[in-house]
Design a protein around this motif. Structure first.
Motif, short mmCIF file in Angstrom:
data_model
loop_
_atom_site.label_atom_id
_atom_site.label_comp_id
_atom_site.label_asym_id
_atom_site.label_seq_id
_atom_site.Cartn_x
_atom_site.Cartn_y
_atom_site.Cartn_z
N THR A 71 -2.46 1.11 7.59
CA THR A 71 -1.16 0.43 7.55
C THR A 71 -1.26 -0.81 6.67
OG1 THR A 71 -1.61 -0.97 9.46
CG2 THR A 71 -0.72 1.22 9.90
N ASP A 72 -0.11 -1.42 6.40
CA ASP A 72 -0.14 -2.68 5.68
C ASP A 72 -0.52 -3.81 6.63
OD1 ASP A 72 0.44 -2.27 2.91
OD2 ASP A 72 2.44 -1.63 3.50
N PRO A 73 -1.21 -4.84 6.12
CA PRO A 73 -1.62 -5.96 6.98
C PRO A 73 -0.42 -6.66 7.60
CG PRO A 73 -2.73 -6.04 4.85
CD PRO A 73 -1.66 -5.00 4.73
N LEU A 74 -0.68 -7.34 8.70
CA LEU A 74 0.38 -8.05 9.41
C LEU A 74 1.12 -9.02 8.50
CD1 LEU A 74 1.91 -8.86 12.00
CD2 LEU A 74 0.04 -10.47 12.47
N ASP A 75 0.39 -9.79 7.71
CA ASP A 75 1.04 -10.78 6.85
C ASP A 75 1.99 -10.10 5.87
OD1 ASP A 75 -0.17 -12.93 8.08
OD2 ASP A 75 -1.85 -12.99 6.67
N LYS A 102 5.31 0.18 10.05
CA LYS A 102 4.10 -0.64 9.92
C LYS A 102 3.75 -0.84 8.44
CE LYS A 102 1.62 0.17 14.27
NZ LYS A 102 2.63 0.92 15.02
N GLU A 136 -5.17 -0.32 13.75
CA GLU A 136 -4.05 0.13 12.93
C GLU A 136 -4.51 0.49 11.52
OE1 GLU A 136 -0.54 -2.32 15.25
OE2 GLU A 136 -1.15 -3.02 13.27
N ARG A 172 0.84 -1.18 0.00
CA ARG A 172 0.00 0.00 0.00
C ARG A 172 0.88 1.24 0.00
NH1 ARG A 172 -4.12 0.07 4.78
NH2 ARG A 172 -4.98 -1.57 3.47
N ARG A 194 -3.18 -10.28 16.08
CA ARG A 194 -4.19 -10.05 15.04
C ARG A 194 -5.46 -9.43 15.60
NH1 ARG A 194 -2.57 -12.42 10.27
NH2 ARG A 194 -0.83 -13.90 10.50
N ARG A 208 3.57 -7.25 6.38
CA ARG A 208 4.74 -6.78 7.14
C ARG A 208 5.69 -7.94 7.43
NH1 ARG A 208 1.78 -3.58 11.94
NH2 ARG A 208 -0.13 -3.37 10.73
N ALA A 229 -5.60 -5.66 15.13
CA ALA A 229 -5.42 -5.12 13.79
C ALA A 229 -6.35 -3.95 13.50
CB ALA A 229 -5.63 -6.22 12.75
N HIS A 230 -7.56 -3.97 14.08
CA HIS A 230 -8.50 -2.90 13.76
C HIS A 230 -8.11 -1.56 14.36
CE1 HIS A 230 -9.88 -4.31 17.69
NE2 HIS A 230 -10.59 -3.21 17.82
#
Length: 371
Positions: free
Chosen positions: A239-243, A205, A236, A22, A230, A245, A233-234
């Motif tokens: 930002t880019d998703p955890l996976d 992030k 953040e 992103r 996880r 990153r 996550a809401h």
């Protein structure tokens, strides 16, 4: 059930370069006259124009006040604005930043993400416009005067091998704006060519690491990814998703960078023990097979101040982030200000669980500190 060969074909390739991440597109780019006096300022302007972003060349160096009288609209407008400006002289007087690093320096100030716990809410004054600094040569050239003078890694027997450490992400996420500034790449090149016991550090992030993979970093830059369970996550937004990153973490580690996990802010989400164990396990999977892995971890619990709470409630009025003082205890800083932290029994339980999980699942990771 498909044959094992089919399963292997479907499995993610840990050596593959990440998909395009992103990239922030500000709705407004303000350019000060002073920024255009610097080659880096002109280069940042060229990047914005190449992306066909709406550029406004200001006639004075002072940024205009928000056009929106409504605070919520003013906030949204500021978060969508990038300003190309010049770091003031105060930015060249570096400050220590324990426990992370010896010194902090700023490539920019402000962040395009919408994290509901954002600590910048209590740290920066005025509308949250992202300011990128054009006088990069002066900023980087100023660092040499601070080598060997720090009190975190320079003076620590346990961390002395890191050299004098310089933190570049206290007031911004430099990777989140790198496609617009190019400042982070220049800093990495600067440290890579610097023949001295020094280290550049930043945390992010975001996941757009492709421009960094082939830089001559000479292992003098530690890239840390800010990650959370996880269930958080809401909090953040933007930002880019955890996976993504974690995939980027694996990519930069395989490109030879020292890397790190900034697990923050640690929260007692439902089932937090399993949630943070799963996070550490996912990080271990992302780093599996990395040769010469140099990994650190920083474990940071959530805290807030009365000032940051007021700002965050204004920015994110619908957030369910737990900011109740009744569930916290007060902690006084050395300057006399108040922070609200978790009660001691919960802090002890979280610390014990996360450090044990790190040691068991990801033993290569050195835990630098808990706070």
């Amino acid at each position: 059930m498909p044959p094992s060969s089919a399963l292997a074909l479907d499995a993610p390739d840990p050596t593959a370069r990440p998909r395009p991440a992103r990239l922030w597109r500000p709705r407004r780019v303000l350019v000060t006259p002073a920024a255009l006096e610097h080659a880096h300022g002109r280069a940042m302007l060229a990047r914005a124009e190449a992306l066909r972003l709406p550029v406004e060349r200001l006639t004075a160096n002072r940024l205009p006040s928000p056009r929106e009288p409504d605070p919520r609209r003013a906030y949204a407008a500021a978060k969508a604005t990038l300003a190309l400006t010049v770091a003031p002289p105060t930015k060249l007087r570096l400050q220590p930043i324990p426990p992370s690093a010896d010194w902090r320096f700023d490539l920019a100030e402000g962040c395009p993400a919408h994290c509901q716990y954002c600590y910048l809410a209590g740290s920066l004054q005025g509308p949250p416009v992202t300011r990128a600094y054009a006088n990069l040569d002066a900023i980087l050239g100023n660092l040499a005067a601070y080598v060997g003078r720090g009190a975190v890694t320079s003076a620590s027997a346990e961390r002395a091998h890191e050299g004098t450490t310089f933190e570049a992400s206290c007031y911004t996420d430099p990777l989140g704006i790198e496609h617009l500034t190019g400042s982070l790449s220049e800093a990495i090149r600067h440290f890579g060519a610097w023949d001295a016991p020094v280290q550049l550090r930043f945390t992010t992030k975001f996941a757009a690491v492709a421009p960094l993979l082939d830089l001559p970093h000479n292992r003098r830059t530690r890239i840390r990814f800010s990650v959370n369970a996880r269930a958080a996550a809401h909090y953040e937004g933007g930002t880019d998703p955890l996976d993504a990153r974690l995939a980027a973490l694996g990519q930069v580690a395989r490109a030879g960078y020292p890397v790190g996990l900034t697990i923050a802010p640690i929260l007692p989400v439902p089932g937090w023990e399993e949630a943070y164990t799963d996070l550490i396990r996912d990080a271990a999977d992302a780093l599996s097979g990395v040769p010469n892995l140099d990994l650190t971890a920083e474990l940071i619990t959530h805290r807030f101040t009365p000032g940051s709470k007021a700002v965050l409630r204004g920015w994110y009025p619908g957030s369910d982030l737990p900011l109740g003082e009744a569930e916290r205890v007060e902690k006084r800083t050395k300057f006399g200000s108040v922070k609200h932290v978790f009660p001691k029994p919960l802090m002890q339980a979280m610390r014990a669980h996360l450090t044990e999980s790190m040691a068991r699942i990801l033993p290569a990771g050195r835990v630098l500190y808990w706070t």
